[in-house]
Write an enzyme that holds these catalytic residues in place. Sequence first.
Site, PDB file in Angstrom:
ATOM      1  N   ARG A  89      35.150 -37.356  53.942  1.00  0.00           N
ATOM      2  CA  ARG A  89      35.957 -37.945  55.010  1.00  0.00           C
ATOM      3  C   ARG A  89      35.993 -37.108  56.284  1.00  0.00           C
ATOM      4  O   ARG A  89      36.610 -37.486  57.246  1.00  0.00           O
ATOM      5  CB  ARG A  89      37.351 -38.313  54.525  1.00  0.00           C
ATOM      6  CG  ARG A  89      38.188 -37.189  54.035  1.00  0.00           C
ATOM      7  CD  ARG A  89      39.533 -37.759  53.577  1.00  0.00           C
ATOM      8  NE  ARG A  89      40.086 -36.917  52.540  1.00  0.00           N
ATOM      9  CZ  ARG A  89      40.980 -37.317  51.660  1.00  0.00           C
ATOM     10  NH1 ARG A  89      41.401 -38.554  51.664  1.00  0.00           N
ATOM     11  NH2 ARG A  89      41.453 -36.478  50.771  1.00  0.00           N
ATOM     12  N   LYS A 119      23.650 -27.530  29.170  1.00  0.00           N
ATOM     13  CA  LYS A 119      23.328 -26.105  29.014  1.00  0.00           C
ATOM     14  C   LYS A 119      22.153 -25.963  28.049  1.00  0.00           C
ATOM     15  O   LYS A 119      22.108 -26.616  27.007  1.00  0.00           O
ATOM     16  CB  LYS A 119      24.547 -25.327  28.499  1.00  0.00           C
ATOM     17  CG  LYS A 119      25.661 -25.212  29.559  1.00  0.00           C
ATOM     18  CD  LYS A 119      26.792 -24.330  29.089  1.00  0.00           C
ATOM     19  CE  LYS A 119      28.003 -24.423  30.006  1.00  0.00           C
ATOM     20  NZ  LYS A 119      27.968 -23.562  31.168  1.00  0.00           N
ATOM     21  N   LYS A 136      33.999 -35.490  34.323  1.00  0.00           N
ATOM     22  CA  LYS A 136      35.157 -35.384  33.447  1.00  0.00           C
ATOM     23  C   LYS A 136      36.272 -34.662  34.188  1.00  0.00           C
ATOM     24  O   LYS A 136      35.980 -33.984  35.168  1.00  0.00           O
ATOM     25  CB  LYS A 136      34.799 -34.666  32.138  1.00  0.00           C
ATOM     26  CG  LYS A 136      34.223 -33.264  32.394  1.00  0.00           C
ATOM     27  CD  LYS A 136      34.958 -32.117  31.781  1.00  0.00           C
ATOM     28  CE  LYS A 136      36.262 -31.749  32.346  1.00  0.00           C
ATOM     29  NZ  LYS A 136      36.506 -30.333  32.639  1.00  0.00           N
ATOM     30  N   ASP A 191      41.416 -30.190  29.740  1.00  0.00           N
ATOM     31  CA  ASP A 191      40.363 -29.672  30.614  1.00  0.00           C
ATOM     32  C   ASP A 191      39.128 -29.225  29.820  1.00  0.00           C
ATOM     33  O   ASP A 191      38.002 -29.383  30.285  1.00  0.00           O
ATOM     34  CB  ASP A 191      40.923 -28.471  31.408  1.00  0.00           C
ATOM     35  CG  ASP A 191      39.973 -27.983  32.494  1.00  0.00           C
ATOM     36  OD1 ASP A 191      39.460 -28.829  33.243  1.00  0.00           O
ATOM     37  OD2 ASP A 191      39.746 -26.759  32.592  1.00  0.00           O
ATOM     38  N   LYS A 250      41.725 -19.443  29.483  1.00  0.00           N
ATOM     39  CA  LYS A 250      41.419 -18.845  30.786  1.00  0.00           C
ATOM     40  C   LYS A 250      41.949 -17.410  30.771  1.00  0.00           C
ATOM     41  O   LYS A 250      42.854 -17.076  30.009  1.00  0.00           O
ATOM     42  CB  LYS A 250      42.103 -19.632  31.901  1.00  0.00           C
ATOM     43  CG  LYS A 250      41.820 -21.138  31.824  1.00  0.00           C
ATOM     44  CD  LYS A 250      41.100 -21.657  33.051  1.00  0.00           C
ATOM     45  CE  LYS A 250      40.910 -23.155  33.040  1.00  0.00           C
ATOM     46  NZ  LYS A 250      39.618 -23.613  32.529  1.00  0.00           N
ATOM     47  N   HIS A 288      34.385 -30.466  26.363  1.00  0.00           N
ATOM     48  CA  HIS A 288      33.366 -29.473  26.008  1.00  0.00           C
ATOM     49  C   HIS A 288      33.439 -29.021  24.536  1.00  0.00           C
ATOM     50  O   HIS A 288      32.437 -28.993  23.843  1.00  0.00           O
ATOM     51  CB  HIS A 288      33.470 -28.240  26.899  1.00  0.00           C
ATOM     52  CG  HIS A 288      33.462 -28.544  28.371  1.00  0.00           C
ATOM     53  ND1 HIS A 288      32.680 -29.529  28.926  1.00  0.00           N
ATOM     54  CD2 HIS A 288      34.142 -28.004  29.412  1.00  0.00           C
ATOM     55  CE1 HIS A 288      32.876 -29.567  30.241  1.00  0.00           C
ATOM     56  NE2 HIS A 288      33.761 -28.659  30.557  1.00  0.00           N
TER      57      HIS A 288
HETATM   58  N1  LIG Z   1      34.928 -28.202  40.571  1.00  0.00           N
HETATM   59  C1  LIG Z   1      34.436 -28.036  39.374  1.00  0.00           C
HETATM   60  O1  LIG Z   1      33.935 -26.969  39.010  1.00  0.00           O
HETATM   61  C2  LIG Z   1      34.458 -29.153  38.403  1.00  0.00           C
HETATM   62  C3  LIG Z   1      34.849 -30.419  38.790  1.00  0.00           C
HETATM   63  N2  LIG Z   1      34.798 -31.446  37.882  1.00  0.00           N
HETATM   64  C4  LIG Z   1      35.159 -32.791  38.291  1.00  0.00           C
HETATM   65  O2  LIG Z   1      34.419 -33.141  39.443  1.00  0.00           O
HETATM   66  C5  LIG Z   1      35.166 -33.987  40.297  1.00  0.00           C
HETATM   67  C6  LIG Z   1      35.268 -33.358  41.671  1.00  0.00           C
HETATM   68  O3  LIG Z   1      35.967 -32.134  41.544  1.00  0.00           O
HETATM   69  P1  LIG Z   1      36.048 -31.087  42.742  1.00  0.00           P
HETATM   70  O4  LIG Z   1      34.782 -31.030  43.482  1.00  0.00           O
HETATM   71  O5  LIG Z   1      36.570 -29.845  42.147  1.00  0.00           O
HETATM   72  O6  LIG Z   1      37.180 -31.742  43.650  1.00  0.00           O
HETATM   73  P2  LIG Z   1      37.406 -31.484  45.202  1.00  0.00           P
HETATM   74  O7  LIG Z   1      38.797 -31.929  45.477  1.00  0.00           O
HETATM   75  O8  LIG Z   1      37.001 -30.124  45.582  1.00  0.00           O
HETATM   76  O9  LIG Z   1      36.380 -32.486  45.876  1.00  0.00           O
HETATM   77  C7  LIG Z   1      36.618 -33.845  46.010  1.00  0.00           C
HETATM   78  C8  LIG Z   1      36.133 -34.245  47.381  1.00  0.00           C
HETATM   79  O10 LIG Z   1      36.380 -35.629  47.544  1.00  0.00           O
HETATM   80  C9  LIG Z   1      36.979 -35.834  48.805  1.00  0.00           C
HETATM   81  N3  LIG Z   1      37.879 -36.979  48.805  1.00  0.00           N
HETATM   82  C10 LIG Z   1      38.982 -37.155  48.053  1.00  0.00           C
HETATM   83  N4  LIG Z   1      39.554 -38.342  48.341  1.00  0.00           N
HETATM   84  C11 LIG Z   1      38.784 -38.914  49.302  1.00  0.00           C
HETATM   85  C12 LIG Z   1      38.837 -40.138  50.010  1.00  0.00           C
HETATM   86  N5  LIG Z   1      39.788 -41.038  49.782  1.00  0.00           N
HETATM   87  N6  LIG Z   1      37.895 -40.383  50.916  1.00  0.00           N
HETATM   88  C13 LIG Z   1      36.919 -39.503  51.178  1.00  0.00           C
HETATM   89  N7  LIG Z   1      36.812 -38.312  50.525  1.00  0.00           N
HETATM   90  C14 LIG Z   1      37.727 -38.034  49.609  1.00  0.00           C
HETATM   91  C15 LIG Z   1      37.763 -34.587  49.093  1.00  0.00           C
HETATM   92  O11 LIG Z   1      37.901 -34.505  50.464  1.00  0.00           O
HETATM   93  P3  LIG Z   1      39.027 -33.596  51.142  1.00  0.00           P
HETATM   94  O12 LIG Z   1      38.538 -32.213  50.927  1.00  0.00           O
HETATM   95  O13 LIG Z   1      38.991 -34.062  52.544  1.00  0.00           O
HETATM   96  O14 LIG Z   1      40.298 -33.906  50.414  1.00  0.00           O
HETATM   97  C16 LIG Z   1      36.878 -33.511  48.487  1.00  0.00           C
HETATM   98  O15 LIG Z   1      35.944 -33.022  49.404  1.00  0.00           O
HETATM   99  C17 LIG Z   1      36.517 -34.170  39.602  1.00  0.00           C
HETATM  100  O16 LIG Z   1      36.457 -35.338  38.817  1.00  0.00           O
HETATM  101  C18 LIG Z   1      36.618 -32.956  38.711  1.00  0.00           C
HETATM  102  O17 LIG Z   1      37.449 -33.185  37.612  1.00  0.00           O
HETATM  103  C19 LIG Z   1      34.337 -31.267  36.611  1.00  0.00           C
HETATM  104  C20 LIG Z   1      33.951 -30.037  36.173  1.00  0.00           C
HETATM  105  C21 LIG Z   1      33.994 -28.865  37.010  1.00  0.00           C
HETATM  106  O1  LIG Z   2      34.787 -28.367  33.124  1.00  0.00           O
HETATM  107  C1  LIG Z   2      35.227 -27.256  33.313  1.00  0.00           C
HETATM  108  O2  LIG Z   2      34.452 -26.204  32.990  1.00  0.00           O
HETATM  109  C2  LIG Z   2      34.688 -24.931  33.566  1.00  0.00           C
HETATM  110  C3  LIG Z   2      33.922 -23.933  32.693  1.00  0.00           C
HETATM  111  O3  LIG Z   2      32.558 -24.225  32.759  1.00  0.00           O
HETATM  112  P1  LIG Z   2      31.471 -23.081  32.534  1.00  0.00           P
HETATM  113  O4  LIG Z   2      30.166 -23.781  32.650  1.00  0.00           O
HETATM  114  O5  LIG Z   2      31.703 -22.052  33.607  1.00  0.00           O
HETATM  115  O6  LIG Z   2      31.717 -22.510  31.185  1.00  0.00           O
HETATM  116  C4  LIG Z   2      36.164 -24.611  33.613  1.00  0.00           C
HETATM  117  O7  LIG Z   2      36.387 -23.398  34.303  1.00  0.00           O
HETATM  118  C5  LIG Z   2      36.896 -25.731  34.327  1.00  0.00           C
HETATM  119  O8  LIG Z   2      38.294 -25.462  34.299  1.00  0.00           O
HETATM  120  C6  LIG Z   2      36.624 -27.040  33.648  1.00  0.00           C
HETATM  121  O9  LIG Z   2      37.167 -28.093  34.438  1.00  0.00           O
END
Ligand SMILES: NC(=O)C1=CN([C@@H]2O[C@H](COP(=O)(O)OP(=O)(O)OC[C@H]3O[C@@H](n4cnc5c(N)ncnc54)[C@H](OP(=O)(O)O)[C@@H]3O)[C@@H](O)[C@H]2O)C=CC1
Ligand SMILES: O=C1O[C@H](COP(=O)(O)O)[C@@H](O)[C@H](O)[C@H]1O
Length: 502
Positions: free
Chosen positions: A59, A192, A158, A245, A350, A250
């Site tokens: 966005r 993995k 997830k 989580d 954690k 996992h």
């Molecule tokens: N991060 C990780 O390591 C992991 C994440 N996941 C999963 O991956 C998915 C993404 O996680 P993550 O990247 O951490 O989340 P983030 O919040 O970092 O990223 C989500 C992105 O989507 C954007 N967004 C949210 N709502 C809207 C909207 N209405 N319109 C446009 N953009 C929008 C956000 O924008 P803005 O920044 O502007 O709010 C943000 O950039 C989740 O389902 C999470 O559970 C799974 C495993 C590991």
């Molecule tokens: O999905 C998730 O995994 C990470 C751990 O992943 P790893 O590949 O580094 O072992 C975890 O930290 C996070 O909380 C969870 O959402």
Amino acid sequence: MNQQTAPEAPRLKGVPEAIDLVLFGALGDLSQHKLLPALYQLDREQLLDADTRLLGLARQALVLEGFRARVESVLRTHVKAEELDPATLQRFLGRLAYGRLDFTQLEGYTAVRDWRGRDAARPLVIYLAVGASLYGDICHHLQASNSVDDNSRVVVEKPIGHDLASSEAINDAIAAVFPESRIYRIDHYLGKETVQNLIALRFANPLFGTQWNQNHISHVEITVAEKVGIEGRWGYFDQAGQLRDMVQNHLLQLLCLTAMDPPSSLDADAIRDEKVKVLKALKPVTGEALGRDVVRGQYIAGFSDGKSVPGYLEEKGANTESHTETFVAMKTEVVNWRWAGVPFYLRTGKRMPEKLSQIVIHFRQQPHYIFDPDQRNLAANKLIIRLQPEEGIALQILTKDSGLDKGMRLRTGPLNLDFNDAFPKSRIPDAYERLLLEVMKGQQYLFVRRDEVAHAWRWCDQLITGWESRETPPQCYPAGSWGPVASIVMITQDRRSWYEDY
Ligand SMILES: NC(=O)C1=CN([C@@H]2O[C@H](COP(=O)(O)OP(=O)(O)OC[C@H]3O[C@@H](n4cnc5c(N)ncnc54)[C@H](OP(=O)(O)O)[C@@H]3O)[C@@H](O)[C@H]2O)C=CC1
Ligand SMILES: O=C1O[C@H](COP(=O)(O)O)[C@@H](O)[C@H](O)[C@H]1O
């Protein structure tokens, strides 16, 4: 003379056809830390077709050059310097396009179609790197704007929902647009390398195949320890906790791959059918067993790598009242012919002393013992499958201690297969590289089917309901320790201990 079309250049083995990839949430944490670096690595390994391209959606108002600069900086941070070569970097950045979109609003979705233009016949991969609460809206708007067709796949992250009911609602919303055969539910542990090796180890080696049951195995341990805390994700994590989580996805996937019967083939459904049977056979942990066989923990301030670190309740954004668990240890059982009476001990947390994921298969002692009675308690054979870091497999065996003065004294030692030593030239790819590649190829065996998600939630829901009715707060453990003392007591009561040769 008839004009003949030039023959297509031969496709490198394993390279998927040209794909249009749309990344929702392209500026989010997952995209920046994992997906974009993984796509770059695929490009570097020549695994992306020359015409494959990517549209990032988020966005923020960014011009294309701004997006490319952002991605370049992300790659410079998350890819090793020696793996960043200028030619690949330029090629990769050249594949990128960017669009500003509020995912909740239908207007603007035409951007996807406009970007695809005349090439709309090629496969479209929609990657939803956003919270699951947005999956329904996005799928609906993609359909309403005619942006997807029979050649479109969707990838979802997830956790899907926070319990069975919410996950079913989200899965229904996705299913209203995409058939199951075009839904790719990510559990990145399945990508993995060593997790896939578990399939090879179990089903390619008769040595293990014949021993893999309750006649020969006494118990199984699965540990997924994380050194990190919740890394600024308090808002998300506090609603989830370690069970939702990590265990719901996992750890249960690792348990399934360890416990499942041999699939009839490597087809996605053959594997997934077997995993579902394991999930259905998992013993519910309720009533008295909940207090006895499950330990919930929450970290308090402590040390990580010698530096003091805050407790969970002192993390940024924290609520001082939270009873959310950051650690879970439990004993469960797969109630079927193969595993009757074999405990499966699971542990994940954690702020543990180190990052360590491993599966330890403990084999039974010999039925009749002929060696020195003082050595009766020497550990029996163990198979240690190390998922990360230092991926490898070790088999602990008993051998004769060498030396004239030792008689028939025994000692334990490992038969080691360290993947980095054994295959030094092969870089171990990140899980997301493998998963993205499989999505592009249209292969689903490393992705989770809807019924797996449902059965995993059903099993976790009974635990959560039990916890809620007991209202017992989690037990404290200092950051940098292996969890609450109760998790050690739990296994010690069975005259066993967590495998500690870290
Ligand atoms: N991060 C990780 O390591 C992991 C994440 N996941 C999963 O991956 C998915 C993404 O996680 P993550 O990247 O951490 O989340 P983030 O919040 O970092 O990223 C989500 C992105 O989507 C954007 N967004 C949210 N709502 C809207 C909207 N209405 N319109 C446009 N953009 C929008 C956000 O924008 P803005 O920044 O502007 O709010 C943000 O950039 C989740 O389902 C999470 O559970 C799974 C495993 C590991
Ligand atoms: O999905 C998730 O995994 C990470 C751990 O992943 P790893 O590949 O580094 O072992 C975890 O930290 C996070 O909380 C969870 O959402």
